[in-house]
Scaffold this motif. Structure first.
Motif, short mmCIF file in Angstrom:
data_model
loop_
_atom_site.label_atom_id
_atom_site.label_comp_id
_atom_site.label_asym_id
_atom_site.label_seq_id
_atom_site.Cartn_x
_atom_site.Cartn_y
_atom_site.Cartn_z
N ARG A 80 0.81 -1.19 0.00
CA ARG A 80 0.00 0.00 0.00
C ARG A 80 0.86 1.26 0.00
O ARG A 80 1.96 1.27 0.55
CB ARG A 80 -0.88 -0.02 1.26
N ASN A 81 0.36 2.33 -0.59
CA ASN A 81 1.07 3.61 -0.56
C ASN A 81 1.30 4.03 0.90
O ASN A 81 0.39 3.94 1.73
CB ASN A 81 0.23 4.66 -1.29
N PRO A 82 2.53 4.51 1.23
CA PRO A 82 2.82 4.83 2.64
C PRO A 82 1.91 5.90 3.22
O PRO A 82 1.79 6.01 4.45
CB PRO A 82 4.28 5.31 2.60
N ILE A 83 1.27 6.67 2.37
CA ILE A 83 0.41 7.74 2.88
C ILE A 83 -0.72 7.19 3.76
O ILE A 83 -1.14 7.84 4.72
CB ILE A 83 -0.12 8.59 1.69
N TYR A 84 -1.21 5.99 3.48
CA TYR A 84 -2.22 5.38 4.35
C TYR A 84 -1.67 5.24 5.77
O TYR A 84 -2.34 5.56 6.75
CB TYR A 84 -2.60 3.99 3.83
N TRP A 85 -0.45 4.73 5.87
CA TRP A 85 0.16 4.50 7.19
C TRP A 85 0.55 5.81 7.84
O TRP A 85 0.44 5.96 9.06
CB TRP A 85 1.37 3.57 7.05
N VAL A 86 1.00 6.79 7.04
CA VAL A 86 1.33 8.10 7.59
C VAL A 86 0.07 8.73 8.19
O VAL A 86 0.11 9.34 9.26
CB VAL A 86 1.96 9.03 6.52
N ALA A 87 -1.07 8.55 7.49
CA ALA A 87 -2.33 9.12 7.98
C ALA A 87 -2.72 8.51 9.33
O ALA A 87 -3.12 9.23 10.25
CB ALA A 87 -3.44 8.92 6.95
N LEU A 88 -2.58 7.20 9.45
CA LEU A 88 -2.89 6.56 10.74
C LEU A 88 -1.91 7.02 11.83
O LEU A 88 -2.31 7.28 12.97
CB LEU A 88 -2.80 5.03 10.62
#
Ligand SMILES: [Zn+2]
Length: 295
Positions: free
Chosen positions: A276-284
Protein backbone atom coordinates in the motif's frame (compact mmCIF):
# COMPACT_ATOMS: atom_id res chain seq x y z
CA UNK A 1 26.71 2.79 -22.18
CA UNK A 2 28.14 2.33 -18.69
CA UNK A 3 25.74 4.04 -16.31
CA UNK A 4 28.28 3.98 -13.49
CA UNK A 5 30.26 6.67 -15.35
CA UNK A 6 27.43 9.17 -14.91
CA UNK A 7 26.47 11.01 -11.79
CA UNK A 8 23.02 12.07 -10.74
CA UNK A 9 22.55 15.73 -9.83
CA UNK A 10 21.80 16.54 -6.16
CA UNK A 11 18.55 14.82 -5.14
CA UNK A 12 17.83 13.88 -8.75
CA UNK A 13 15.18 11.14 -9.01
CA UNK A 14 16.57 7.94 -10.56
CA UNK A 15 14.05 8.04 -13.42
CA UNK A 16 15.06 11.63 -14.20
CA UNK A 17 18.67 10.44 -14.45
CA UNK A 18 17.62 7.63 -16.79
CA UNK A 19 15.79 10.11 -19.01
CA UNK A 20 18.71 12.56 -19.11
CA UNK A 21 21.16 9.78 -19.97
CA UNK A 22 18.95 8.73 -22.85
CA UNK A 23 18.84 12.31 -24.13
CA UNK A 24 22.65 12.47 -23.95
CA UNK A 25 23.12 9.05 -25.55
CA UNK A 26 22.21 9.84 -29.15
CA UNK A 27 19.86 6.84 -29.33
CA UNK A 28 16.83 7.42 -31.55
CA UNK A 29 14.22 6.19 -29.10
CA UNK A 30 13.97 5.75 -25.35
CA UNK A 31 13.12 2.04 -25.27
CA UNK A 32 16.10 1.06 -27.47
CA UNK A 33 18.36 3.02 -25.14
CA UNK A 34 16.81 1.31 -22.12
CA UNK A 35 17.34 -2.15 -23.61
CA UNK A 36 20.99 -1.27 -24.10
CA UNK A 37 21.36 -0.79 -20.34
CA UNK A 38 19.22 -3.82 -19.46
CA UNK A 39 15.96 -1.99 -18.71
CA UNK A 40 12.59 -2.08 -20.42
CA UNK A 41 10.04 0.19 -18.76
CA UNK A 42 7.29 2.27 -20.37
CA UNK A 43 5.81 3.46 -17.05
CA UNK A 44 8.16 5.78 -15.19
CA UNK A 45 5.93 7.12 -12.43
CA UNK A 46 7.26 9.24 -9.57
CA UNK A 47 6.26 6.82 -6.81
CA UNK A 48 6.95 3.55 -8.55
CA UNK A 49 9.71 2.20 -6.35
CA UNK A 50 9.30 -1.56 -6.60
CA UNK A 51 10.53 -2.56 -10.02
CA UNK A 52 13.51 -4.09 -11.73
CA UNK A 53 14.11 -0.64 -13.28
CA UNK A 54 14.70 1.05 -9.91
CA UNK A 55 16.75 -1.97 -8.81
CA UNK A 56 18.97 -1.86 -11.93
CA UNK A 57 19.54 1.89 -11.64
CA UNK A 58 20.43 1.63 -7.96
CA UNK A 59 22.83 -1.22 -8.68
CA UNK A 60 24.45 0.73 -11.52
CA UNK A 61 25.25 3.70 -9.31
CA UNK A 62 28.13 3.46 -6.88
CA UNK A 63 26.83 3.68 -3.34
CA UNK A 64 23.59 1.77 -2.90
CA UNK A 65 22.66 3.30 0.48
CA UNK A 66 23.44 6.83 -0.68
CA UNK A 67 21.57 6.31 -3.95
CA UNK A 68 18.39 5.10 -2.25
CA UNK A 69 18.46 8.00 0.22
CA UNK A 70 19.45 10.81 -2.11
CA UNK A 71 17.82 9.82 -5.39
CA UNK A 72 14.56 8.01 -4.63
CA UNK A 73 11.48 8.03 -2.41
CA UNK A 74 12.22 4.42 -1.34
CA UNK A 75 12.98 5.20 2.37
CA UNK A 76 9.39 6.36 3.07
CA UNK A 77 8.02 3.14 1.56
CA UNK A 78 9.68 1.18 4.38
CA UNK A 79 6.70 2.30 6.43
CA UNK A 80 4.34 0.31 4.21
CA UNK A 81 6.59 -2.70 3.85
CA UNK A 82 6.97 -2.80 7.64
CA UNK A 83 10.61 -3.77 7.42
CA UNK A 84 13.90 -2.13 6.60
CA UNK A 85 14.66 -2.15 2.90
CA UNK A 86 18.18 -3.26 3.54
CA UNK A 87 20.94 -1.64 1.54
CA UNK A 88 22.60 -5.01 0.98
CA UNK A 89 19.34 -6.57 -0.11
CA UNK A 90 18.50 -6.35 -3.81
CA UNK A 91 14.86 -7.36 -3.55
CA UNK A 92 13.08 -4.14 -4.50
CA UNK A 93 11.62 -5.94 -7.49
CA UNK A 94 10.05 -8.67 -5.34
CA UNK A 95 7.47 -6.28 -3.88
CA UNK A 96 4.46 -5.15 -5.91
CA UNK A 97 2.52 -1.91 -5.95
CA UNK A 98 -1.22 -1.86 -5.42
CA UNK A 99 -3.11 -0.05 -8.16
CA UNK A 100 -4.26 2.94 -6.11
CA UNK A 101 -3.15 6.14 -7.88
CA UNK A 102 -6.79 7.10 -8.42
CA UNK A 103 -7.65 6.92 -4.71
CA UNK A 104 -5.89 10.09 -3.59
CA UNK A 105 -7.10 13.68 -3.45
CA UNK A 106 -3.59 15.10 -3.91
CA UNK A 107 -1.96 15.24 -7.31
CA UNK A 108 0.27 12.27 -8.20
CA UNK A 109 1.94 13.56 -11.36
CA UNK A 110 5.61 14.68 -11.44
CA UNK A 111 6.17 17.91 -9.48
CA UNK A 112 8.76 20.65 -9.79
CA UNK A 113 9.75 23.94 -8.10
CA UNK A 114 10.15 27.14 -10.13
CA UNK A 115 13.24 28.32 -8.21
CA UNK A 116 14.88 24.89 -8.48
CA UNK A 117 14.25 24.89 -12.25
CA UNK A 118 15.90 28.30 -12.59
CA UNK A 119 18.83 27.43 -10.30
CA UNK A 120 19.43 24.05 -11.95
CA UNK A 121 19.42 25.55 -15.45
CA UNK A 122 22.07 28.09 -14.37
CA UNK A 123 24.19 25.59 -12.42
CA UNK A 124 23.91 22.46 -14.57
CA UNK A 125 22.64 23.68 -17.92
CA UNK A 126 19.49 21.56 -17.53
CA UNK A 127 16.61 21.12 -15.16
CA UNK A 128 15.78 17.74 -13.64
CA UNK A 129 13.14 16.09 -11.47
CA UNK A 130 14.01 16.19 -7.75
CA UNK A 131 13.16 13.12 -5.64
CA UNK A 132 11.96 15.10 -2.62
CA UNK A 133 9.45 17.03 -4.76
CA UNK A 134 7.76 13.68 -5.47
CA UNK A 135 7.06 12.63 -1.86
CA UNK A 136 3.34 11.81 -1.90
CA UNK A 137 1.04 14.67 -0.70
CA UNK A 138 3.94 17.12 -0.14
CA UNK A 139 3.19 20.50 -1.74
CA UNK A 140 6.21 22.70 -0.94
CA UNK A 141 9.83 22.64 -2.09
CA UNK A 142 12.18 21.19 0.52
CA UNK A 143 14.74 23.90 -0.32
CA UNK A 144 12.75 27.06 -1.10
CA UNK A 145 9.46 26.35 0.69
CA UNK A 146 7.49 27.74 -2.21
CA UNK A 147 4.48 25.82 -3.54
CA UNK A 148 5.38 23.05 -5.99
CA UNK A 149 4.12 23.10 -9.56
CA UNK A 150 2.37 20.45 -11.64
CA UNK A 151 2.06 20.60 -15.40
CA UNK A 152 -1.19 22.11 -16.73
CA UNK A 153 -0.94 18.99 -18.87
CA UNK A 154 0.16 16.73 -15.99
CA UNK A 155 3.42 14.82 -16.53
CA UNK A 156 2.44 11.40 -15.21
CA UNK A 157 5.05 9.31 -16.93
CA UNK A 158 8.65 10.21 -17.78
CA UNK A 159 8.48 7.79 -20.68
CA UNK A 160 7.04 10.86 -22.46
CA UNK A 161 10.63 12.20 -22.30
CA UNK A 162 9.85 15.53 -20.59
CA UNK A 163 12.25 17.36 -18.27
CA UNK A 164 10.88 20.23 -16.12
CA UNK A 165 12.11 23.08 -18.36
CA UNK A 166 10.29 21.46 -21.30
CA UNK A 167 6.87 21.66 -19.63
CA UNK A 168 4.86 24.31 -21.50
CA UNK A 169 2.71 25.61 -18.61
CA UNK A 170 2.52 25.04 -14.88
CA UNK A 171 -0.09 25.29 -12.15
CA UNK A 172 0.51 25.20 -8.39
CA UNK A 173 -0.27 21.75 -6.94
CA UNK A 174 -2.47 23.50 -4.35
CA UNK A 175 -4.24 26.86 -4.58
CA UNK A 176 -5.30 27.19 -0.94
CA UNK A 177 -2.96 26.05 1.83
CA UNK A 178 -4.53 25.77 5.28
CA UNK A 179 -2.90 25.32 8.66
CA UNK A 180 -4.14 21.72 8.70
CA UNK A 181 -2.30 20.95 5.48
CA UNK A 182 0.90 22.67 6.68
CA UNK A 183 0.80 20.59 9.86
CA UNK A 184 0.30 17.42 7.81
CA UNK A 185 3.20 18.25 5.48
CA UNK A 186 5.53 18.83 8.44
CA UNK A 187 4.58 15.37 9.68
CA UNK A 188 5.25 13.74 6.29
CA UNK A 189 8.67 15.41 6.21
CA UNK A 190 9.34 14.26 9.77
CA UNK A 191 8.46 10.65 8.91
CA UNK A 192 10.60 10.89 5.77
CA UNK A 193 13.55 12.17 7.85
CA UNK A 194 13.12 9.30 10.33
CA UNK A 195 12.97 6.85 7.43
CA UNK A 196 16.43 8.08 6.38
CA UNK A 197 18.05 8.26 9.82
CA UNK A 198 16.29 5.54 11.82
CA UNK A 199 14.80 3.09 9.30
CA UNK A 200 14.00 0.49 11.97
CA UNK A 201 11.82 3.05 13.79
CA UNK A 202 9.81 3.84 10.67
CA UNK A 203 9.51 0.18 9.68
CA UNK A 204 8.14 -0.56 13.14
CA UNK A 205 5.34 2.07 13.09
CA UNK A 206 3.02 -0.19 11.07
CA UNK A 207 3.29 -3.00 13.65
CA UNK A 208 2.88 -0.58 16.56
CA UNK A 209 -0.28 0.87 14.97
CA UNK A 210 -1.81 -2.58 14.46
CA UNK A 211 -1.09 -3.38 18.12
CA UNK A 212 -2.32 0.00 19.36
CA UNK A 213 -5.65 -0.28 17.52
CA UNK A 214 -6.21 -3.85 18.74
CA UNK A 215 -6.17 -5.18 15.19
CA UNK A 216 -3.64 -7.92 15.77
CA UNK A 217 -6.37 -10.60 15.58
CA UNK A 218 -7.32 -13.24 13.01
CA UNK A 219 -11.11 -12.86 12.96
CA UNK A 220 -12.24 -10.70 10.05
CA UNK A 221 -15.66 -9.80 11.57
CA UNK A 222 -13.96 -8.69 14.78
CA UNK A 223 -11.45 -6.60 12.84
CA UNK A 224 -14.31 -5.06 10.89
CA UNK A 225 -16.15 -4.16 14.09
CA UNK A 226 -13.03 -2.49 15.50
CA UNK A 227 -12.59 -0.51 12.27
CA UNK A 228 -16.22 0.65 12.39
CA UNK A 229 -15.63 1.83 15.93
CA UNK A 230 -12.37 3.69 15.20
CA UNK A 231 -13.09 5.19 11.79
CA UNK A 232 -15.22 8.20 12.91
CA UNK A 233 -12.46 9.17 15.37
CA UNK A 234 -9.85 8.86 12.64
CA UNK A 235 -11.91 11.07 10.31
CA UNK A 236 -12.59 13.77 12.88
CA UNK A 237 -8.96 13.82 14.08
CA UNK A 238 -7.74 14.58 10.56
CA UNK A 239 -10.55 17.05 9.83
CA UNK A 240 -12.53 17.59 6.61
CA UNK A 241 -9.93 19.64 4.71
CA UNK A 242 -7.05 17.24 5.27
CA UNK A 243 -9.01 14.04 4.74
CA UNK A 244 -10.34 15.33 1.39
CA UNK A 245 -6.83 16.30 0.39
CA UNK A 246 -5.53 12.80 1.14
CA UNK A 247 -8.43 10.56 0.04
CA UNK A 248 -10.42 11.38 -3.07
CA UNK A 249 -13.49 9.43 -1.91
CA UNK A 250 -14.25 12.18 0.61
CA UNK A 251 -14.56 14.81 -2.14
CA UNK A 252 -17.32 13.00 -4.02
CA UNK A 253 -20.92 14.03 -3.54
CA UNK A 254 -22.17 10.58 -4.44
CA UNK A 255 -19.94 8.17 -2.61
CA UNK A 256 -19.56 4.49 -3.35
CA UNK A 257 -21.14 3.54 -0.09
CA UNK A 258 -19.69 4.90 3.12
CA UNK A 259 -15.97 5.53 3.03
CA UNK A 260 -14.12 3.65 5.72
CA UNK A 261 -10.36 3.89 5.36
CA UNK A 262 -9.66 1.60 8.30
CA UNK A 263 -11.88 -1.18 6.94
CA UNK A 264 -10.26 -0.88 3.53
CA UNK A 265 -6.88 -1.39 5.20
CA UNK A 266 -7.65 -4.07 7.77
CA UNK A 267 -10.98 -5.74 7.04
CA UNK A 268 -11.08 -6.12 3.29
CA UNK A 269 -12.66 -9.47 2.35
CA UNK A 270 -10.78 -9.41 -0.94
CA UNK A 271 -7.23 -9.66 0.26
CA UNK A 272 -5.36 -6.64 -1.02
CA UNK A 273 -2.44 -7.55 -3.26
CA UNK A 274 0.81 -5.65 -3.11
CA UNK A 275 2.25 -2.90 -0.95
CA UNK A 276 0.00 0.00 0.00
CA UNK A 277 1.07 3.61 -0.56
CA UNK A 278 2.82 4.83 2.64
CA UNK A 279 0.41 7.74 2.88
CA UNK A 280 -2.22 5.38 4.35
CA UNK A 281 0.16 4.50 7.19
CA UNK A 282 1.33 8.10 7.59
CA UNK A 283 -2.33 9.12 7.98
CA UNK A 284 -2.89 6.56 10.74
CA UNK A 285 0.37 7.54 12.44
CA UNK A 286 -0.65 11.22 12.23
CA UNK A 287 -3.91 10.40 14.00
CA UNK A 288 -2.06 8.38 16.69
CA UNK A 289 1.07 10.56 16.76
CA UNK A 290 0.85 11.38 20.49
CA UNK A 291 0.62 7.71 21.49
CA UNK A 292 3.42 6.81 19.08
CA UNK A 293 5.66 9.53 20.52
CA UNK A 294 5.82 11.29 17.15
CA UNK A 295 4.52 14.70 18.21
ZN1 LIG B 1 12.96 24.70 -4.93
Amino acid sequence: MNLALFRAFPNEHLFSLLLRLYKLSGYGDFITFQKNVGIQDRFLHANKVFSSTAEKLITHLEDRDETIKAHSVVPLWQMSVGQIIDVEDTRLQLFNHMNEQQLFGFDTSWHSCKKCRQDDLVTYGTSYWHAKHQLPSVFECYKHHCTLDKGVEPVKNLFTEILPHQVVAWNPVLSRISGDLKCWQSFVWKIDAISHNQPSTVADIKHRLIELLGLNIQSLPKRKAICELHNPHFESALGPVLIKYIFRDYTRSTQRGKTNILSSMFANIHKAQGVRNPIYWVALAYWQRAKLGLN
